[in-house]
Enzyme design. Structure first.
Site, PDB file in Angstrom:
ATOM      1  N   SER A 189      55.180   6.084  34.671  1.00 33.40           N
ATOM      2  CA  SER A 189      55.141   5.468  33.348  1.00 33.40           C
ATOM      3  C   SER A 189      53.792   4.777  33.142  1.00 33.40           C
ATOM      4  CB  SER A 189      56.281   4.451  33.195  1.00 33.40           C
ATOM      5  OG  SER A 189      57.474   5.128  32.845  1.00 33.40           O
ATOM      6  N   ASN A 237      57.605  12.109  36.690  1.00 34.17           N
ATOM      7  CA  ASN A 237      58.813  11.322  36.402  1.00 34.17           C
ATOM      8  C   ASN A 237      58.505  10.126  35.513  1.00 34.17           C
ATOM      9  OD1 ASN A 237      59.914  13.045  38.256  1.00 34.17           O
ATOM     10  ND2 ASN A 237      60.818  11.452  39.531  1.00 34.17           N
ATOM     11  N   ASP A 294      68.092  12.451  40.787  1.00 35.66           N
ATOM     12  CA  ASP A 294      66.891  11.673  41.096  1.00 35.66           C
ATOM     13  C   ASP A 294      67.190  10.737  42.276  1.00 35.66           C
ATOM     14  OD1 ASP A 294      64.314  10.694  40.624  1.00 35.66           O
ATOM     15  OD2 ASP A 294      64.977   9.210  39.147  1.00 35.66           O
ATOM     16  N   HIS A 295      66.342  10.770  43.285  1.00 33.59           N
ATOM     17  CA  HIS A 295      66.481   9.877  44.450  1.00 33.59           C
ATOM     18  C   HIS A 295      67.847   9.949  45.129  1.00 33.59           C
ATOM     19  CE1 HIS A 295      62.571   8.006  43.925  1.00 33.59           C
ATOM     20  NE2 HIS A 295      62.835   7.902  42.639  1.00 33.59           N
ATOM     21  N   HIS A 346      56.338  10.542  41.156  1.00 33.29           N
ATOM     22  CA  HIS A 346      57.296   9.551  40.656  1.00 33.29           C
ATOM     23  C   HIS A 346      56.508   8.383  40.066  1.00 33.29           C
ATOM     24  CE1 HIS A 346      61.293  10.798  42.332  1.00 33.29           C
ATOM     25  NE2 HIS A 346      60.468  11.721  42.826  1.00 33.29           N
ATOM     26  N   GLY A 347      57.219   7.446  39.485  1.00 38.25           N
ATOM     27  CA  GLY A 347      56.606   6.187  39.041  1.00 38.25           C
ATOM     28  C   GLY A 347      55.448   6.399  38.088  1.00 38.25           C
TER      29      GLY A 347
HETATM   30  O1  G3H Z   1      63.372   5.903  40.199  1.00 42.89           O
HETATM   31  C1  G3H Z   1      63.993   5.151  39.486  1.00 42.89           C
HETATM   32  C2  G3H Z   1      64.404   5.562  38.109  1.00 42.89           C
HETATM   33  O2  G3H Z   1      63.628   4.905  37.147  1.00 42.89           O
HETATM   34  C3  G3H Z   1      65.864   5.334  37.906  1.00 42.89           C
HETATM   35  O3  G3H Z   1      66.137   3.976  37.851  1.00 42.89           O
HETATM   36  O4  G3H Z   1      68.008   3.665  39.467  1.00 42.89           O
HETATM   37  O5  G3H Z   1      67.599   2.014  37.619  1.00 42.89           O
HETATM   38  O6  G3H Z   1      68.502   4.288  37.098  1.00 42.89           O
HETATM   39  P1  G3H Z   1      67.659   3.448  38.025  1.00 42.89           P
HETATM   40  P1  13P Z   2      58.791   4.934  36.171  1.00 40.06           P
HETATM   41  O1  13P Z   2      59.511   3.685  36.555  1.00 40.06           O
HETATM   42  O2  13P Z   2      57.305   4.763  36.326  1.00 40.06           O
HETATM   43  O3  13P Z   2      59.152   5.420  34.821  1.00 40.06           O
HETATM   44  O4  13P Z   2      59.212   6.079  37.232  1.00 40.06           O
HETATM   45  C1  13P Z   2      60.417   6.778  37.082  1.00 40.06           C
HETATM   46  C2  13P Z   2      60.758   7.585  38.295  1.00 40.06           C
HETATM   47  O5  13P Z   2      59.966   7.821  39.186  1.00 40.06           O
HETATM   48  C3  13P Z   2      62.119   8.134  38.363  1.00 40.06           C
HETATM   49  O6  13P Z   2      62.362   8.764  39.574  1.00 40.06           O
HETATM   50 ZN    ZN Z   3      61.307   7.927  41.238  1.00 36.27          ZN
END
Ligand code: G3H
Ligand code: 13P
Ligand code: ZN
Length: 330
Positions: free
Chosen positions: A235, A275, A93-94, A232-233
């Site tokens: 939630s 995500n 991820d990312h 993404h994002g």
């Molecule tokens: O995109 C972000 C995800 O929620 C992962 O978050 O970098 O704190 O593990 P993190």
């Molecule tokens: P949320 O913070 O909305 O759960 O998004 C997660 C995400 O995009 C992980 O790449």
């Molecule tokens: Zn993300």
């Protein structure tokens, strides 16, 4: 070099093709520890859903990339033991550099994201293309990103959305060869996706966030028909979890997520990967806080991580069945 195929993992190509035509989306859940992984697998086996296990840079730092890879390999066996062999993708991820993507591919990841969204367009194209050329030699799928989400992505913080410009998508996809594209249509990372000032209130005084920019999504779909899109994002920040956290000593404020009906709508479009990380964090924290506050003599981690795992499983099953529609698609 370890091939993900030897580990029993799959890449995302076929899953996305089916999701686009079948009008559902594959859950992409982040994991950093055993309890998150157990609950993701339990939920997806019980609902017979394919799943994308996501590892962020933060997760790699926290839990160690090698350990996470072996955990994902274990997840394949765990799913079989639970009685159903669901397709499991192990996804970076990312990813923020070619070297990181290469290292994950060599370690057994079946899919990587190269996130060049904060770079100038031409640099994003060049970096993404380089990752694709490497990844495709090993049949590893690659997600790119165009447009910038507001909020925090690892160490990159953006105050405002830069929505994806639909005019760029065809050029980006054809120049880079990516397998899927993350776009910015109003979602953002974390539990504070909007300020109260950005929202309106309904008759009951509940804050209603601004709707996602489905017009941009439609424009994107017109330009690259059937191409897998990623959100993404995503939630939704369940307010009952926030209330439990705050009831038992938490201090979360102005937490606002993406309404689930909008995500359900998105899942019926070319959006085929959604995500979700923050909602799991909230569910886990709510359960842990409740146990520690109501049973202050408890000091066995299994006694608070166990209930957290149960809450997580319930949340993931809800996402699969009621939001993404990926149940019975394994
Ligand atoms: O995109 C972000 C995800 O929620 C992962 O978050 O970098 O704190 O593990 P993190
Ligand atoms: P949320 O913070 O909305 O759960 O998004 C997660 C995400 O995009 C992980 O790449
Ligand atoms: Zn993300």
């Amino acid at each position: 070099m370890v091939s993900y195929k030897e580990l029993g993992l799959v890449n995302s190509k076929e899953l996305f093709a089916k999701a686009v035509t079948g009008k559902y989306a594959i859950p992409a859940f982040n994991f950093n520890n055993m309890e998150q992984l157990q609950s993701i697998i339990q939920a997806c086996v019980e609902t017979k859903s394919p799943v994308i296990l996501q590892v962020s840079s933060g997760a790699r730092k926290y839990a160690n990339q090698t350990l996470l890879r072996y955990m994902a390999q274990g997840a394949v066996e765990y799913a079989k033991e639970l009685g159903f062999n669901i397709p499991i993708v192990l996804h970076l991820d990312h990813g923020d550099s070619f070297e990181l993507c290469k290292s994950c591919i060599e370690m057994g990841f079946s899919s990587v994201m190269i996130d060049g969204s904060s770079l100038p367009y031409d640099e994003n194209v060049a970096l993404t293309k380089k990752v694709v050329e490497y990844a495709h030699q090993y049949d590893v799928t690659v997600e790119g990103e165009l447009g910038v989400l507001a909020g925090i992505e690892d160490d990159v913080k953006a105050e405002h959305h830069t929505y994806t410009d639909p005019k760029d998508v065809q050029d980006f996809v054809s120049k880079t060869g990516v397998d899927s594209l993350a776009i910015s249509i109003g979602t953002s990372h974390g539990a504070n996706k909007f300020t109260p000032e950005q929202c309106t209130r309904n008759a009951d005084g509940v804050l209603i966030p601004p709707p996602l920019r489905f017009d941009i999504l439609e424009e994107v779909e017109k330009r690259i028909p059937g191409f897998p899109i990623v959100l993404h994002g995503s939630s939704s920040v369940p307010q009952d979890k926030v209330a439990t956290i705050n009831k038992y000593g938490g201090a979360l404020k102005d937490t606002i997520g993406i309404p689930e009906d909008q995500l359900r709508h998105a899942a019926t479009s070319a959006v085929c990967k959604v995500n979700i990380d923050s909602d799991g964090r909230l569910a886990m924290t709510a359960a842990v806080r409740e146990v520690l506050a109501t049973k202050p003599a408890e000091f066995d981690p299994r006694k608070y991580l166990g209930p957290a795992r149960d809450q997580l499983k319930e949340l993931y099953m809800h996402k699969v069945v009621n939001v993404l529609g990926s149940n019975n698609k394994a």
